[in-house]
Scaffold this active site. Structure first.
Site, PDB file in Angstrom:
ATOM      1  NE  ARG A 288     -42.786  -5.847   0.561  1.00 14.39           N
ATOM      2  CZ  ARG A 288     -41.676  -5.159   0.853  1.00 14.39           C
ATOM      3  NH1 ARG A 288     -41.785  -3.987   1.471  1.00 14.39           N
ATOM      4  NH2 ARG A 288     -40.492  -5.625   0.564  1.00 14.39           N
TER       5      ARG A 288
ATOM      6  CE  LYS B  57     -35.369 -20.744   0.615  1.00 15.46           C
ATOM      7  NZ  LYS B  57     -34.854 -20.658   2.020  1.00 15.46           N
ATOM      8  N   PRO B  58     -39.139 -19.859   3.760  1.00 13.62           N
ATOM      9  CG  PRO B  58     -39.580 -20.497   5.971  1.00 13.62           C
ATOM     10  CD  PRO B  58     -39.841 -20.890   4.533  1.00 13.62           C
TER      11      PRO B  58
ATOM     12  N   GLY C  76     -30.523 -13.453  -6.313  1.00  9.39           N
ATOM     13  CA  GLY C  76     -31.571 -13.116  -7.264  1.00  9.39           C
ATOM     14  C   GLY C  76     -31.183 -13.452  -8.686  1.00  9.39           C
TER      15      GLY C  76
ATOM     16  CD  GLU D 293     -36.738  -5.639  -1.245  1.00 10.49           C
ATOM     17  OE1 GLU D 293     -35.524  -5.301  -1.184  1.00 10.49           O
ATOM     18  OE2 GLU D 293     -37.380  -6.057  -0.287  1.00 10.49           O
TER      19      GLU D 293
ATOM     20  CB  CYS E 224     -33.137  -4.135   1.502  1.00  6.02           C
ATOM     21  SG  CYS E 224     -34.921  -4.017   1.685  1.00  6.02           S
TER      22      CYS E 224
ATOM     23  CB  SER F  30     -41.617   0.923   4.446  1.00  6.84           C
ATOM     24  OG  SER F  30     -40.330   0.682   3.935  1.00  6.84           O
TER      25      SER F  30
END
Length: 526
Positions: free
Chosen positions: A204, A219-220, A280, A297, A331, A489
């Site tokens: 995305r 960076k997963p 965040g 997000e 989320c 979504s």
């Protein structure tokens, strides 16, 4: 300003390449993860897609240390993955920046074609990619298969949007002048993603970035690095140029320093993060020092309101879909169920019956499983804490309420009634399979309860009253609203929140704008 320009200009920047060292070593043999079987049999994961090293500048690079990735269902070690640190992060950024200098000049049509090839390869490998998601996240295989299709669709969507980045011509009052507005790629984007959608949260962001002409360093999450690395295998096969897509996995221990390195590196122009609001805020602080563009997000606390006018059966079906996908670990999962007094008892009864009939807890690879494990012990403890707190303050357990006997990371799908606003489950995002029901009397009361949260990602409500639908949809303080629908979504629609749920939008035609800069050109002497 001149210094800033030199840092961001491909033509002006002449920095020495990172010298080879024992920290970063190209690997010619493409090592695969050491896979162990579940107690119920071998996983059957694709050795062609499993990688344990980072992917930087088109090469597989190991690190001085490794960290284990575990199957949350059984606790078995799936493999040891390169534990990249600040040196690897800096090297990945440099590789991405050098690639950006040429990638930005690639035609939109060619970028579109390469993204489409990447999409095609995802579809061809969809079953193997889904098994990797289930192995590392515990998500039921059917849900993992759905995520892969959703994930691939972002590459398809942005392959099409790549050719639709348009500017403007503005006619000024002066006859001899014209004003042009150009859209140009920002540069290197650092992409930091969560574990719960280990493939879709990457595509995305990355699909939009690459379509715009940006390059990325991903960076997963430490729990689910294999999906990001599998995408690197397919990106390479699709012909995505070296350095355009980079992956630096790291352990939880190194995540903080790697995140800070990405947010403060002068060669990074954009930060895109999906995760908790607390994290965040830390990343925003780091990015602020160099005034980077940021997309966030963040956490949610979604209300699910059922009014007296609602179709109760539809509301129950929507509640099931909205609450229990990925065992409540998304989320946008409904976190607070607000049900009007007139239909409260009917809704709770039917909801409980639906949960008992349709939810099956187990290993994600088992055919009948709809509810896999929570990601780790810490997640289970939080769910347990919320349920215990609610019971101690007067809530009633309608069904569930305890850990599940299948394994230590499993929790029973739980329905609570007589929930009040002072309970933890009403104040915090649970991120687990718990549905607390709060009874309300009036529309104004429901909206007030829904909006009291300092976050606002998604919200849902059920009503058959057209006037009420308009009023509530406009008054809910969230970025996305589901009206008589529990699943909202879609790649075509903008995803994002308000208040402390984030900044910017992903997906849709708006998503590519997050990776573009507007440039005004005044053309005189006409």
């Amino acid at each position: 300003m001149a210094t800033c320009f030199r840092l961001r200009s491909c033509l002006a920047l002449h920095l020495p390449r990172t010298p080879p060292s024992r920290v970063l070593r190209p690997r010619a043999d493409y090592p695969v993860a050491r896979i162990r079987g579940y107690a119920r049999g071998p996983l059957g994961l694709s050795s062609a897609l499993l990688r344990t090293d980072g992917f930087v500048g088109g090469s597989w690079l190991s690190a001085a240390a490794t960290f284990p990735v575990h199957d949350p269902a059984s606790g078995a070690e799936l493999g040891l993955v390169a534990d990249c640190g600040v040196p690897e992060a800096r090297a990945a950024v440099r590789a991405a920046y050098e690639a950006f200098c040429s990638w930005r000049g690639v035609s939109a049509k060619e970028r579109s074609s390469l993204l489409r090839k990447w999409y095609d390869l995802m579809i061809q490998n969809k079953d193997d990619l889904a098994k990797i998601i289930t192995a590392e996240s515990g998500k039921p295989l059917k849900e993992a298969q759905g995520e892969i299709l959703y994930s691939a669709n972002f590459l398809e969507w942005f392959s099409e949007e790549a050719r639709r980045v348009y500017g403007d011509i503005i006619y000024t009052p002066a006859k001899e002048k014209r004003a042009l507005v150009l859209k140009q790629p920002l540069g290197v984007a650092a992409v930091i993603t969560p574990w719960n959608f280990p493939s879709a949260m990457i595509t995305r962001k990355v699909g939009a970035a690459l379509a715009a002409g940006c390059t990325v360093v991903v960076k997963p999450a430490e729990d689910t690095p294999f999906s990001a690395l599998a995408l690197a295998v397919l990106a390479d096969q699709a012909g995505i140029p070296p350095g355009v897509y980079n992956v630096i996995p790291c352990s939880q221990k190194k995540a903080k320093e790697v995140g800070e390195a990405l947010c403060t590196d002068p060669l990074v122009s954009k930060i895109s993060f999906t995760g908790s609001t607390a994290t965040g805020k830390v990343l925003l602080h780091h990015a602020a020092n160099s005034v980077k563009r940021v997309s966030m997000e963040l956490g949610g606390h979604a209300p699910f309101i059922v009014f007296d006018s609602a179709n109760v059966d539809q509301a129950v079906a929507g509640a099931m879909a909205s609450k229990f996908r990925n065992s409540g670990q998304t989320c946008v999962c409904s976190n607070r169920f607000l049900v009007q007094r007139g239909i409260h008892d009917s809704f709770v009864k039917k909801f409980a019956e639906a949960m008992k009939t349709n939810l099956h807890v187990g290993n994600g690879f088992e055919e009948k499983t709809t509810q896999g494990p929570l990601i780790n012990e810490k997640a289970v403890e939080k769910v347990e804490k919320h349920v215990s707190d609610a019971i101690s303050k007067g809530a009633t357990v309608v069904t569930g309420g305890k850990r599940h006997q299948v394994g230590k990371n499993f929790f029973q799908p739980t329905l609570l009634s007589n929930v009040t606003r002072d309970m933890l489950c009403s104040q915090e995002e649970t991120f687990g399979p718990v549905a607390p029901v709060i009874k309300f009397d009036t529309e104004e009361e429901a909206v007030a309860i829904a909006n009291v949260a300092d976050v606002g990602l998604a919200g849902y409500f059920y009503s058959q009253d057209p006037a009420q639908i308009w009023r509530v949809a406009e008054r809910l303080e969230v970025g996305m609203v589901g009206v008589n629908e529990g699943l909202i979504s879609s790649v075509e629609c903008p995803f994002g929140g308000v208040k402390q749920s984030g900044l910017g939008r992903e997906g849709s035609k708006y998503g590519i704008d997050e990776y573009l800069e507007l440039k005004y050109v005044c053309f005189g002497g006409l």
